[in-house]
Design a protein around this motif. Structure first.
Motif, PDB file in Angstrom:
ATOM      1  N   SER A   1      -0.968   3.534   3.218  1.00 54.52           N
ATOM      2  CA  SER A   1      -0.967   2.199   3.809  1.00 54.52           C
ATOM      3  C   SER A   1      -2.024   1.351   3.124  1.00 54.52           C
ATOM      4  CB  SER A   1      -1.242   2.278   5.308  1.00 54.52           C
ATOM      5  OG  SER A   1      -2.511   2.840   5.561  1.00 54.52           O
ATOM      6  N   PHE A   2      -1.920   0.053   3.296  1.00 55.88           N
ATOM      7  CA  PHE A   2      -2.908  -0.862   2.724  1.00 55.88           C
ATOM      8  C   PHE A   2      -3.239  -1.923   3.767  1.00 55.88           C
ATOM      9  CE2 PHE A   2       1.360  -2.089   1.542  1.00 55.88           C
ATOM     10  CZ  PHE A   2       1.416  -3.450   1.838  1.00 55.88           C
TER      11      PHE A   2
ATOM     12  N   LEU B   1       6.790  -4.118  11.196  1.00 57.65           N
ATOM     13  CA  LEU B   1       7.241  -4.061   9.811  1.00 57.65           C
ATOM     14  C   LEU B   1       7.499  -2.619   9.379  1.00 57.65           C
ATOM     15  CD1 LEU B   1       5.137  -6.643   7.747  1.00 57.65           C
ATOM     16  CD2 LEU B   1       7.604  -6.663   8.181  1.00 57.65           C
ATOM     17  N   GLU B   2       6.607  -1.732   9.781  1.00 65.82           N
ATOM     18  CA  GLU B   2       6.767  -0.313   9.429  1.00 65.82           C
ATOM     19  C   GLU B   2       8.033   0.255  10.065  1.00 65.82           C
ATOM     20  OE1 GLU B   2       6.898   3.766  10.130  1.00 65.82           O
ATOM     21  OE2 GLU B   2       6.185   2.458  11.736  1.00 65.82           O
ATOM     22  N   SER B   3       8.276  -0.084  11.331  1.00 67.49           N
ATOM     23  CA  SER B   3       9.484   0.378  12.011  1.00 67.49           C
ATOM     24  C   SER B   3      10.733  -0.146  11.320  1.00 67.49           C
ATOM     25  CB  SER B   3       9.455  -0.068  13.476  1.00 67.49           C
ATOM     26  OG  SER B   3      10.644   0.289  14.135  1.00 67.49           O
TER      27      SER B   3
ATOM     28  N   ILE C   1       3.231   1.724   2.966  1.00 68.97           N
ATOM     29  CA  ILE C   1       3.890   1.524   1.672  1.00 68.97           C
ATOM     30  C   ILE C   1       5.413   1.522   1.804  1.00 68.97           C
ATOM     31  CG2 ILE C   1       4.051   3.962   1.021  1.00 68.97           C
ATOM     32  CD1 ILE C   1       3.137   3.100  -1.804  1.00 68.97           C
ATOM     33  N   SER C   2       5.905   2.046   2.926  1.00 74.20           N
ATOM     34  CA  SER C   2       7.353   2.026   3.151  1.00 74.20           C
ATOM     35  C   SER C   2       7.903   0.610   3.142  1.00 74.20           C
ATOM     36  CB  SER C   2       7.688   2.712   4.483  1.00 74.20           C
ATOM     37  OG  SER C   2       7.037   2.067   5.569  1.00 74.20           O
ATOM     38  N   VAL C   3       7.076  -0.373   3.508  1.00 71.14           N
ATOM     39  CA  VAL C   3       7.516  -1.770   3.479  1.00 71.14           C
ATOM     40  C   VAL C   3       7.811  -2.198   2.043  1.00 71.14           C
ATOM     41  CG1 VAL C   3       6.857  -4.155   3.991  1.00 71.14           C
ATOM     42  CG2 VAL C   3       6.241  -2.318   5.587  1.00 71.14           C
TER      43      VAL C   3
END
Length: 346
Positions: free
Chosen positions: A181-182, A57-59, A192-194
């Motif tokens: 991040s969470f 997801l982060e990628s 958080i980029s997602v």
């Protein structure tokens, strides 16, 4: 005026449900994303676990943010080959200003954003004023930014990478916005980029489907001369699209910088083609006038899942390049087939 057998004007005949589905530009990417997800879920044990979901997801998120902006530009009939270099340029700008000259980190972020907006505007103005293909104009910008990232940064700080960002005052507060991040269920984390990715996709989709500027974007990409004749602000729309792409590059640059606390001069170089591939996989036509933000996001999701899925499957990472080529060719053929089928299903 042509009529159907029942004597009804064919222009007001209701389309079938299948036809409406196939007319959506993102339908091909949705099917492909589902296939990739199912494949790696079955082939690997960790792909769909809580710790395994976060990395892909982060990628996908950083590629997705840029792919959405690039998709808007492609729908508007233009390309931006400087998008990848822009991410590194803006991150290096913040790094140099804060670690070498002691500029307040929030001010440095604003300066980098102003640089990005200016460069995006220059790209758009040059394309519109000179009539040169955006491919050529932005390719020139790409080389300029790459030269600045490599040569000028080395002249200023004596090296080609930024170190020590975590020691800059207020770094932690900025990191909460761009690089935090969470946890998801206490057994894995998501950056958080997602959330930025989801928000950008939702905003772009709303603009394209619900606003007048969205209609302008489709108009200038599909028929620029006709759009100008009916009063569409072609110049303003296209320059705005180039600025939007540059701002997305700034955002991805900040996410990259504050997620890792470091940046190198070659950051982002070469990724501009991945953004375009994601947009094309999502249904955007290279000729402009057709596509969607959701489709571009799905294209990025496919790339992110494949990128991490290959790692989970313990394959040679070089297979990713082969997959990109197959994905691009397959997407073009699939999108063509989908559109032809939609036209026959009315």
């Amino acid at each position: 005026m042509t009529t159907t057998a029942a004597g009804t004007d064919e222009r007001v005949v209701a389309s079938s449900g299948i036809s409406k589905i196939f007319k959506r530009p993102e339908i091909g990417a949705l099917v492909a994303a589902a296939a990739v997800m199912i494949f790696f879920s079955v082939y690997t044990e960790s792909f769909m676990t809580r710790p395994g979901v976060g990395p892909w997801l982060e990628s996908a998120s950083t590629y997705g943010i840029m792919a959405v902006a690039v998709a808007l530009l492609m729908i508007g009939g233009e390309f931006d080959l400087s998008a990848g270099a822009m991410t590194g340029f803006t991150a290096l700008t913040v790094g140099v200003l804060t670690t070498h000259w002691g500029v307040n980190i929030w001010v440095a972020l604003l300066v980098a954003l102003v640089f990005a907006i200016t460069i995006g505007a220059v790209n758009g103005i040059l394309v519109m004023k000179t009539g040169l293909p955006s491919f050529i104009v932005t390719l020139g910008t790409f080389f300029v930014l790459q030269g600045i990232d490599l040569a000028l940064v080395k002249v200023i700080i004596g090296q080609v990478s930024i170190q020590g960002m975590s020691n800059v005052p207020y770094y932690d507060s900025v990191r909460q916005v761009f690089g935090s991040s969470f946890s998801i269920g206490g057994d894995g984390s998501v950056y958080i980029s997602v959330l930025w990715w989801i928000a950008i996709t939702a905003l772009a989709t709303w603009v394209l489907t619900r606003t007048r500027p969205g209609n302008w974007i489709f108009a200038v990409g599909g028929a620029q001369v006709s759009a100008r004749q009916v009063g569409v602000p072609v110049f303003r729309t296209k320059v705005g699209l180039f600025v939007t792409t540059a701002c997305a590059g700034w955002l991805v640059g900040m996410i990259s910088l504050f997620r890792t606390s470091t940046v190198q001069s070659n950051t982002g170089v070469g990724q501009e083609f991945i953004y375009i591939i994601c947009a094309v996989v999502g249904g955007c036509l290279l000729t402009g006038g057709y596509g969607s933000a959701i489709g571009a996001s799905l294209g990025a999701l496919i790339y992110g899942m494949t990128n991490q899925g290959i790692v989970y499957a313990q394959w040679d990472s070089n297979w990713l390049k082969a997959f990109l080529g197959v994905m691009l060719l397959g997407a073009v053929l699939l999108n063509r087939w989908v559109r032809e089928r939609a036209e026959k299903s009315v």
